[in-house]
Each structure stands twice: as C-alpha cells, then as structure tokens.
Scaffold this motif. Structure first.
Motif, PDB file in Angstrom:
ATOM      1  N   THR A  73      51.202  34.853  19.647  1.00  0.00           N
ATOM      2  CA  THR A  73      51.232  33.466  20.099  1.00  0.00           C
ATOM      3  C   THR A  73      50.797  32.589  18.939  1.00  0.00           C
ATOM      4  OG1 THR A  73      48.970  33.656  20.971  1.00  0.00           O
ATOM      5  CG2 THR A  73      50.785  34.010  22.505  1.00  0.00           C
ATOM      6  N   VAL A  74      51.481  31.495  18.742  1.00  0.00           N
ATOM      7  CA  VAL A  74      51.186  30.597  17.630  1.00  0.00           C
ATOM      8  C   VAL A  74      50.053  29.668  18.046  1.00  0.00           C
ATOM      9  CG1 VAL A  74      52.091  28.900  16.016  1.00  0.00           C
ATOM     10  CG2 VAL A  74      53.587  30.716  16.882  1.00  0.00           C
ATOM     11  N   GLY A  75      48.925  29.793  17.360  1.00  0.00           N
ATOM     12  CA  GLY A  75      47.779  28.946  17.676  1.00  0.00           C
ATOM     13  C   GLY A  75      47.870  27.584  17.013  1.00  0.00           C
ATOM     14  N   LEU A  76      47.087  26.660  17.509  1.00  0.00           N
ATOM     15  CA  LEU A  76      47.023  25.300  16.971  1.00  0.00           C
ATOM     16  C   LEU A  76      45.629  25.051  16.411  1.00  0.00           C
ATOM     17  CD1 LEU A  76      48.828  23.553  19.949  1.00  0.00           C
ATOM     18  CD2 LEU A  76      49.781  23.889  17.653  1.00  0.00           C
ATOM     19  N   VAL A  77      45.576  24.476  15.211  1.00  0.00           N
ATOM     20  CA  VAL A  77      44.293  24.182  14.570  1.00  0.00           C
ATOM     21  C   VAL A  77      44.319  22.753  14.024  1.00  0.00           C
ATOM     22  CG1 VAL A  77      43.574  26.540  13.993  1.00  0.00           C
ATOM     23  CG2 VAL A  77      45.168  25.343  12.493  1.00  0.00           C
ATOM     24  N   PRO A  78      43.144  22.133  13.898  1.00  0.00           N
ATOM     25  CA  PRO A  78      43.115  20.735  13.473  1.00  0.00           C
ATOM     26  C   PRO A  78      43.083  20.584  11.956  1.00  0.00           C
ATOM     27  CG  PRO A  78      40.907  21.447  14.045  1.00  0.00           C
ATOM     28  CD  PRO A  78      41.818  22.619  14.323  1.00  0.00           C
ATOM     29  N   SER A  79      43.495  19.418  11.514  1.00  0.00           N
ATOM     30  CA  SER A  79      43.362  19.030  10.109  1.00  0.00           C
ATOM     31  C   SER A  79      42.958  17.570  10.046  1.00  0.00           C
ATOM     32  CB  SER A  79      44.685  19.212   9.356  1.00  0.00           C
ATOM     33  OG  SER A  79      44.624  18.609   8.076  1.00  0.00           O
ATOM     34  N   VAL A  80      41.939  17.279   9.256  1.00  0.00           N
ATOM     35  CA  VAL A  80      41.605  15.885   8.958  1.00  0.00           C
ATOM     36  C   VAL A  80      42.365  15.447   7.717  1.00  0.00           C
ATOM     37  CG1 VAL A  80      39.755  14.293   8.336  1.00  0.00           C
ATOM     38  CG2 VAL A  80      39.350  16.072  10.057  1.00  0.00           C
ATOM     39  N   LEU A  81      42.303  16.278   6.656  1.00  0.00           N
ATOM     40  CA  LEU A  81      43.000  15.964   5.407  1.00  0.00           C
ATOM     41  C   LEU A  81      44.285  16.778   5.348  1.00  0.00           C
ATOM     42  CD1 LEU A  81      42.951  14.452   2.683  1.00  0.00           C
ATOM     43  CD2 LEU A  81      41.827  16.466   1.704  1.00  0.00           C
ATOM     44  N   ALA A  82      45.392  16.160   5.715  1.00  0.00           N
ATOM     45  CA  ALA A  82      46.682  16.856   5.694  1.00  0.00           C
ATOM     46  C   ALA A  82      47.358  16.748   4.333  1.00  0.00           C
ATOM     47  CB  ALA A  82      47.598  16.282   6.771  1.00  0.00           C
ATOM     48  N   SER A  83      47.099  15.670   3.600  1.00  0.00           N
ATOM     49  CA  SER A  83      47.622  15.503   2.245  1.00  0.00           C
ATOM     50  C   SER A  83      46.777  14.445   1.546  1.00  0.00           C
ATOM     51  CB  SER A  83      49.096  15.081   2.263  1.00  0.00           C
ATOM     52  OG  SER A  83      49.238  13.772   2.801  1.00  0.00           O
ATOM     53  N   TYR A  84      46.760  14.516   0.222  1.00  0.00           N
ATOM     54  CA  TYR A  84      46.053  13.487  -0.538  1.00  0.00           C
ATOM     55  C   TYR A  84      46.847  12.180  -0.504  1.00  0.00           C
ATOM     56  CZ  TYR A  84      43.117  17.138  -2.684  1.00  0.00           C
ATOM     57  OH  TYR A  84      42.236  18.166  -2.908  1.00  0.00           O
ATOM     58  N   PRO A  85      46.191  11.050  -0.320  1.00  0.00           N
ATOM     59  CA  PRO A  85      46.924   9.771  -0.249  1.00  0.00           C
ATOM     60  C   PRO A  85      47.735   9.456  -1.495  1.00  0.00           C
ATOM     61  CG  PRO A  85      44.680   9.520   0.572  1.00  0.00           C
ATOM     62  CD  PRO A  85      44.756  10.888  -0.034  1.00  0.00           C
ATOM     63  N   ASP A  86      47.292   9.930  -2.678  1.00  0.00           N
ATOM     64  CA  ASP A  86      47.986   9.602  -3.923  1.00  0.00           C
ATOM     65  C   ASP A  86      48.895  10.731  -4.400  1.00  0.00           C
ATOM     66  OD1 ASP A  86      45.882  11.308  -4.460  1.00  0.00           O
ATOM     67  OD2 ASP A  86      45.392  10.403  -6.387  1.00  0.00           O
ATOM     68  N   ARG A  87      49.086  11.762  -3.574  1.00  0.00           N
ATOM     69  CA  ARG A  87      49.924  12.902  -3.987  1.00  0.00           C
ATOM     70  C   ARG A  87      50.842  13.282  -2.832  1.00  0.00           C
ATOM     71  NH1 ARG A  87      44.898  16.463  -6.353  1.00  0.00           N
ATOM     72  NH2 ARG A  87      44.152  14.923  -7.856  1.00  0.00           N
ATOM     73  N   ARG A  88      51.836  12.430  -2.585  1.00  0.00           N
ATOM     74  CA  ARG A  88      52.736  12.615  -1.463  1.00  0.00           C
ATOM     75  C   ARG A  88      54.166  12.338  -1.887  1.00  0.00           C
ATOM     76  NH1 ARG A  88      49.416   8.921   2.934  1.00  0.00           N
ATOM     77  NH2 ARG A  88      47.723  10.407   3.411  1.00  0.00           N
ATOM     78  N   ASP A  89      55.073  12.872  -1.097  1.00  0.00           N
ATOM     79  CA  ASP A  89      56.487  12.548  -1.249  1.00  0.00           C
ATOM     80  C   ASP A  89      57.107  12.558   0.141  1.00  0.00           C
ATOM     81  OD1 ASP A  89      57.444  15.211  -0.538  1.00  0.00           O
ATOM     82  OD2 ASP A  89      56.769  15.872  -2.485  1.00  0.00           O
ATOM     83  N   PRO A  90      58.372  12.252   0.290  1.00  0.00           N
ATOM     84  CA  PRO A  90      58.958  12.187   1.641  1.00  0.00           C
ATOM     85  C   PRO A  90      59.104  13.542   2.338  1.00  0.00           C
ATOM     86  CG  PRO A  90      60.235  10.891   0.061  1.00  0.00           C
ATOM     87  CD  PRO A  90      59.285  11.703  -0.734  1.00  0.00           C
ATOM     88  N   ASN A  91      59.031  14.641   1.599  1.00  0.00           N
ATOM     89  CA  ASN A  91      59.309  15.956   2.187  1.00  0.00           C
ATOM     90  C   ASN A  91      58.047  16.569   2.813  1.00  0.00           C
ATOM     91  OD1 ASN A  91      60.643  18.301   2.932  1.00  0.00           O
ATOM     92  ND2 ASN A  91      60.529  19.211   0.882  1.00  0.00           N
ATOM     93  N   TYR A  92      57.448  15.843   3.725  1.00  0.00           N
ATOM     94  CA  TYR A  92      56.338  16.311   4.554  1.00  0.00           C
ATOM     95  C   TYR A  92      56.748  16.122   6.012  1.00  0.00           C
ATOM     96  CZ  TYR A  92      52.712  16.525   0.858  1.00  0.00           C
ATOM     97  OH  TYR A  92      51.954  16.844  -0.245  1.00  0.00           O
ATOM     98  N   ILE A  93      56.168  16.899   6.889  1.00  0.00           N
ATOM     99  CA  ILE A  93      56.341  16.644   8.322  1.00  0.00           C
ATOM    100  C   ILE A  93      55.550  15.405   8.705  1.00  0.00           C
ATOM    101  CG2 ILE A  93      55.863  17.541  10.635  1.00  0.00           C
ATOM    102  CD1 ILE A  93      56.290  20.361   9.449  1.00  0.00           C
ATOM    103  N   THR A  94      54.353  15.312   8.147  1.00  0.00           N
ATOM    104  CA  THR A  94      53.484  14.164   8.371  1.00  0.00           C
ATOM    105  C   THR A  94      52.508  14.073   7.219  1.00  0.00           C
ATOM    106  OG1 THR A  94      51.875  13.135   9.873  1.00  0.00           O
ATOM    107  CG2 THR A  94      51.858  15.537   9.731  1.00  0.00           C
ATOM    108  N   HIS A  95      52.012  12.872   6.962  1.00  0.00           N
ATOM    109  CA  HIS A  95      50.929  12.708   5.996  1.00  0.00           C
ATOM    110  C   HIS A  95      49.586  12.536   6.697  1.00  0.00           C
ATOM    111  CE1 HIS A  95      53.677  12.591   2.675  1.00  0.00           C
ATOM    112  NE2 HIS A  95      54.324  11.547   3.155  1.00  0.00           N
ATOM    113  N   LEU A  96      49.607  12.542   8.015  1.00  0.00           N
ATOM    114  CA  LEU A  96      48.406  12.256   8.786  1.00  0.00           C
ATOM    115  C   LEU A  96      47.762  13.533   9.293  1.00  0.00           C
ATOM    116  CD1 LEU A  96      49.800   9.298  10.913  1.00  0.00           C
ATOM    117  CD2 LEU A  96      48.528   9.165   8.755  1.00  0.00           C
ATOM    118  N   GLY A  97      46.468  13.466   9.490  1.00  0.00           N
ATOM    119  CA  GLY A  97      45.775  14.571  10.134  1.00  0.00           C
ATOM    120  C   GLY A  97      46.226  14.715  11.571  1.00  0.00           C
ATOM    121  N   GLY A  98      45.840  15.807  12.182  1.00  0.00           N
ATOM    122  CA  GLY A  98      46.235  16.056  13.564  1.00  0.00           C
ATOM    123  C   GLY A  98      46.044  17.512  13.898  1.00  0.00           C
ATOM    124  N   ILE A  99      46.888  18.024  14.774  1.00  0.00           N
ATOM    125  CA  ILE A  99      46.815  19.421  15.165  1.00  0.00           C
ATOM    126  C   ILE A  99      48.107  20.098  14.735  1.00  0.00           C
ATOM    127  CG2 ILE A  99      47.710  19.030  17.510  1.00  0.00           C
ATOM    128  CD1 ILE A  99      45.614  21.162  18.414  1.00  0.00           C
TER     129      ILE A  99
END
Length: 551
Positions: A73-99
């Motif tokens: 079963t695929v578990g879910l875990v949280p993230s506060v820092l999903a990516s660095y604000p100054d090191r991003r590009d469009p090829n992310y699912i999200t740049h925001l924290g979450g589950i």
C-alpha cells in the motif's frame, strides 16, 4: 474508470503519483518486460460520493505461476520544504509543501480501507524470473466487499520478452548511514540488533541496484556541524602504544562479509578529511593506556605530522585486511573530502599528497564540480553534480561519475517528492548516453536534521528540519524491526534497468544507432538538462528495444 456499485478504481503505471485529491499520471493496463526485470503497476481506489465515509474491502491479486508478486500500500507522508524557492522549474508536480505518496508498506493480510473522494493506492510489484517463457501474462486484481461480492476488478498484462538484461555495469552508491539505523530503531551501535538491522538495509539496497557501500572504517565526517560529533560507528579497533598503532579489523570483516553476501562488491572507504574544506581529521577513537578516547577530530589539523603518521599505519592496514578477505584492490575506493571548492584547492592538494602514496592499486573518488581539481591531476575519478557536468563532458573525461543532491533542482533529474516520477527515471538514459562510470547520491537513510543536530521521525519530518527538499535525505523507511522501500527507490531501480536494456541493445545495433533511435523516440536531443518528461517515452523505448532485439 470502473465503477461497480461501491468502489471506483483506476489502473496506473508505476510512474504515476497518486495524491488524495488527484492522480498525476495516466491510465496504464499493460507493459513490456525483459526476463529478470522487476515491473510494477498501481491500482488507485476510492469510494463514490455516497452516505458512508469509509469502508473496508478485501483485495486479491493473482499472477500466473512463476511470476513473483508482492503487494504494497502506498503511504502518504508530509513535506514542508518541497523545493527551494530559488531552484525551481516548470517540471514539478507542485512547488508547495503538502502530503505526498512515497513509502511502500507491505500488505499484511488482504484488507484495505477506502474513503469518499480520497484516492488510495495498491502497488503491485512483479519480479520476472530469468527462465520465464515468452508470452503475455495477465495479472488480476479484484476488490471484494465484506459480503464477499466483487465490487471492482482489473487486469494488467505483462508481455515478457526473450531478452535477459546484462549484469549492471554502472557502479552505484547511496551513502549508508550506520548511525542513523541505530538511532532511528533505538538500538545500541554495533549491538547484535544493530547488525541485524544493517543487514536488512543492505539487502534492500542491493536488491535495488546498489553495488557499492560507504564503509565507516572511521566515523564518517559528513553533514556534521563544526565542533560536534555524530555517534561513533568506527569499524576498525585502534590501540595506540606510544607512537605505535595496532588494529583490530574484525568488525570491518563482518561488515564487508555481510555486504558481499547481500550482493555488494565495491567498498567506499569513509572520508579521511573533513567535509567542505579539508581542514581537519575525522573523529577517530582509540584505546590509549587501557582507556578508550578520541585521538583525532575537529581539533586536529589535517596536515599535522601526528595525523600523517596515523594514516601511514592505518590505510595500508585496512587495504591489506580487505585484500585478505578477497576484496580486489580495484574494488576499494578512497575519499579525501566531500565537496571542496576552489578556495580549498591547496588544502586538498596537501591531503591528496598524503593519501595517494598509501592507496596504490585502489581508487580515489570525491564529489566536487570544479574542473581544476581534475586538470591538476588531483582526482582520477571525479564525481560531478549533474547540473555542472558539461565542462567534464566537453573535456572527454574518462571514468566520469556524477551525483545529485539538494542543489540539483533546476532542469536536471532528481528524486524529490514534488517531482514527477518520469523525471526521476530519465537518469538511466542519461547515464547511458554519456557513458557515466558511476552514480552517487548521499542519502540512502539520513534520518537527522541538517548538520546531524537531532534525529527525525522520517514519517513526519521528511525534509531534514526544513533544510533539504523532501526526497533528498532518504529513500527507504524504518519499519518495525526492518526497512521498507519508497516508490522513488523502485523508480530509480527501473532507471538502472533502462540503462542495462540500452547496453543490451547496443550489442545488437551499435552505439551510434541506439543514440539515434533514443532521440528519435524522445523527439529531442537528450542531455542532462533536456529530456522527455512524459511516461509514454519509456513505453515507446521498450517497444522499440524488444522489436529490435527479437528481429
């Protein structure tokens, strides 16, 4: 989508990430596989909008005889820092924290819970033995309600081809943190419980392509705040009598034998100088006059005569012992210091001059990205960040390694939670194209905050204290008295299989043709920063490869 009375399901590829509220990927009902591969698919499920909020269902999966099937079963875990604000590009699912979906929990029993409007996922892993006959193998997954009635079902078809992948050529290491295993499981370092756990972590690593292991002959000076210490995991016992050293390598022997039994054949000796500057010695403990004490550490100048004398006794003793175990010299890899920069060049040169005469016949590797270190003959096996590798490629450096860590978040492949799985998997194709000798990633199981200041619970704090994007610090999870994989570990293992498939294809078509066809299928030139981002690329690659191999 199938809706039958009580449950909605979707059959998906292993490259899809399923969040509670959305599915990031595509429906998939079939795949192609070589003999000897591990393939996987997922079945996402949720309750339709009815009066009940949650219900239990029984899941049964059936594979033809000979196919080894495992359910997670695929578990879910949280993230506060999903990516660095100054090191991003469009090829992310999200740049925001979450589950995020990540840990793969082995199914115990056959019951799952479904909730209204919330996607949950079963991961179906299939190992194809090397003697499997060619053909189409249907794998059935059925959901039953508590009355035993079928409420949803799906069939996934695996076409097994005659090809058997060659042995893995690429050397692959993820840094193996022995202290984190002891701490997160709450057992004493080097206790029997610790050894049992280390063996399980090694076996899981080897099963997913890791064939080199960080070996702590002294406590590794990695991600440690200046003036502080990580728990002592030194494998070599040291006794100092006056100026004379003697060594007990029995624990080192146990570690090496355990790793080799798991399938790991190359040994990466822990760094002999401190990180980010080459300024000091790592922590070294010894018995002096019958009392164990620290004899080197942050207070020790890296170029001190006392530390030089120690290394002259210690390093040859370690090499001789490992050779006595049957480890070839060219399977032993030494480090000076991790990630030195240009301002550390002279210090690195000094440390290099101390170590090099002692390791003749063995390898020397370090993670650094400035070409000057290589050009000055200080590093025969450079390990270069994927976003800074172009000068090395242009210089046609032989025996080139690469790595990524938290900083490689723009354009290049990585394994952050917030990245789509095809971005993680493309690394295998890139390693093939550029004939990369080895790949290094620093976080197999780093369960501390940045600079190792405190232990984290990897199920609740996945970003090392909001320091590294989630997915950088570890790819496996402690679980009861053992360890479980993540979906990212599975995806990276598939990337290594892609590399092996391309090497097999090269034997038939030649390298130039394989590269030409790769980029035809991709519809673009493939580099470390430019590559197809859709999972359909891998499906098309496999169809073409097997068509060519079977002609």
């Amino acid at each position: 989508m199938t809706t039958e009375k009580q449950l909605q399901i979707k059959t998906l590829s292993s490259l899809t990430k399923v969040f509670p509220e959305r599915i990031c990927g595509r429906v998939s009902k079939a795949c192609d596989a070589a003999r000897g591969q591990e393939v996987a698919f997922q079945v996402a499920y949720r309750l339709p909008m009815k009066k009940y909020y949650q219900k239990e269902f029984t899941v049964k999966a059936e594979a033809p005889e000979g196919i080894a099937l495992s359910l997670y079963t695929v578990g879910l875990v949280p993230s506060v820092l999903a990516s660095y604000p100054d090191r991003r590009d469009p090829n992310y699912i999200t740049h925001l924290g979450g589950i995020f979906p990540d840990p793969l929990f082995p199914m115990e029993g056959d019951t799952v819970k479904a909730a209204v409007g919330v996607w949950r996922t079963v991961w179906v892993s299939l190992r194809i033995p090397t003697d499997t006959k060619e053909g189409v193998y249907p794998v059935k997954v059925t959901f039953f309600n508590q009355d035993g009635e079928t409420v949803a079902k799906t069939t996934y078809r695996v076409t097994v081809h005659s090809a058997v992948l060659p042995a893995q050529r690429l050397l692959y290491t993820q840094w193996f943190h022995c202290d984190c295993i002891a701490d997160v499981h709450g057992v004493p370092v080097m206790s029997e419980a610790h050894w049992t756990l280390m063996e399980k972590y090694m076996q899981l690593a080897a099963a997913h392509g890791m064939n080199m292991i960080l070996t702590p002959v002294v406590t590794p000076p990695l991600d440690t705040a200046v003036g502080t210490e990580r728990p002592t995991v030194q494998l070599v016992g040291i006794e100092k009598t006056g100026d004379i050293y003697s060594f007990d390598c029995s624990l080192l022997g146990r570690f090496v034998s355990m790793a080799r039994l798991a399938g790991i054949e190359h040994f990466e000796i822990s760094h002999l100088f401190t990180q980010w500057g080459v300024a000091h010695a790592p922590k070294v403990v010894a018995t002096v006059d019958g009392r164990e004490q620290k004899i080197f550490g942050w207070e020790t100048d890296a170029a001190s005569e006392e530390y030089k004398a120690f290394l002259k006794a210690f390093v040859p003793a370690v090499i001789a012992y490992m050779k006595s175990l049957g480890v070839p010299e060219d399977h032993i890899w030494f480090h000076v210091s991790d990630e030195p920069h240009m301002e550390h060049l002279e210090a690195y040169r000094t440390a290099h001059s101390i170590l090099t005469p002692l390791i003749e016949g063995c390898h020397h590797m370090d993670a650094l990205s400035d070409l000057s270190f290589y050009q000055e003959g200080l590093l025969p096996s450079p390990v270069v960040a994927t976003n800074r590798i172009e000068p090395y490629l242009e210089a046609n450096v032989e025996g080139l390694w690469c790595y990524y860590c938290c900083s490689q978040g723009v354009d290049v492949s990585n394994r952050f939670f917030s990245m789509p799985s095809p971005r993680t998997r493309i690394i295998g194709v890139q390693l093939y194209k550029y004939r990369i000798e080895g790949f290094l990633q620093w976080g197999y199981n780093f369960y501390y905050t940045q600079l190792s200041k405190r232990l984290v619970n990897p199920y609740t704090e996945t970003d090392a204290g909001e320091a590294f994007p989630s997915g950088d610090a570890f790819t496996v999870y402690p679980y009861r008295d053992g360890v479980i994989p993540s979906l990212r570990q599975k995806v990276f293992a598939n990337a290594l299989e892609d590399l092996r498939l391309l090497e097999l294809l090269e034997e038939k078509l030649g390298r130039a043709r394989v590269l030409e066809e790769l980029e035809r299928i991709a519809g673009m030139e493939i580099t470390f920063k430019s590559y197809p981002t859709d999972e359909g690329f891998f499906e098309a690659l496999y169809r073409f490869a097997f068509e060519m191999l079977e002609q």
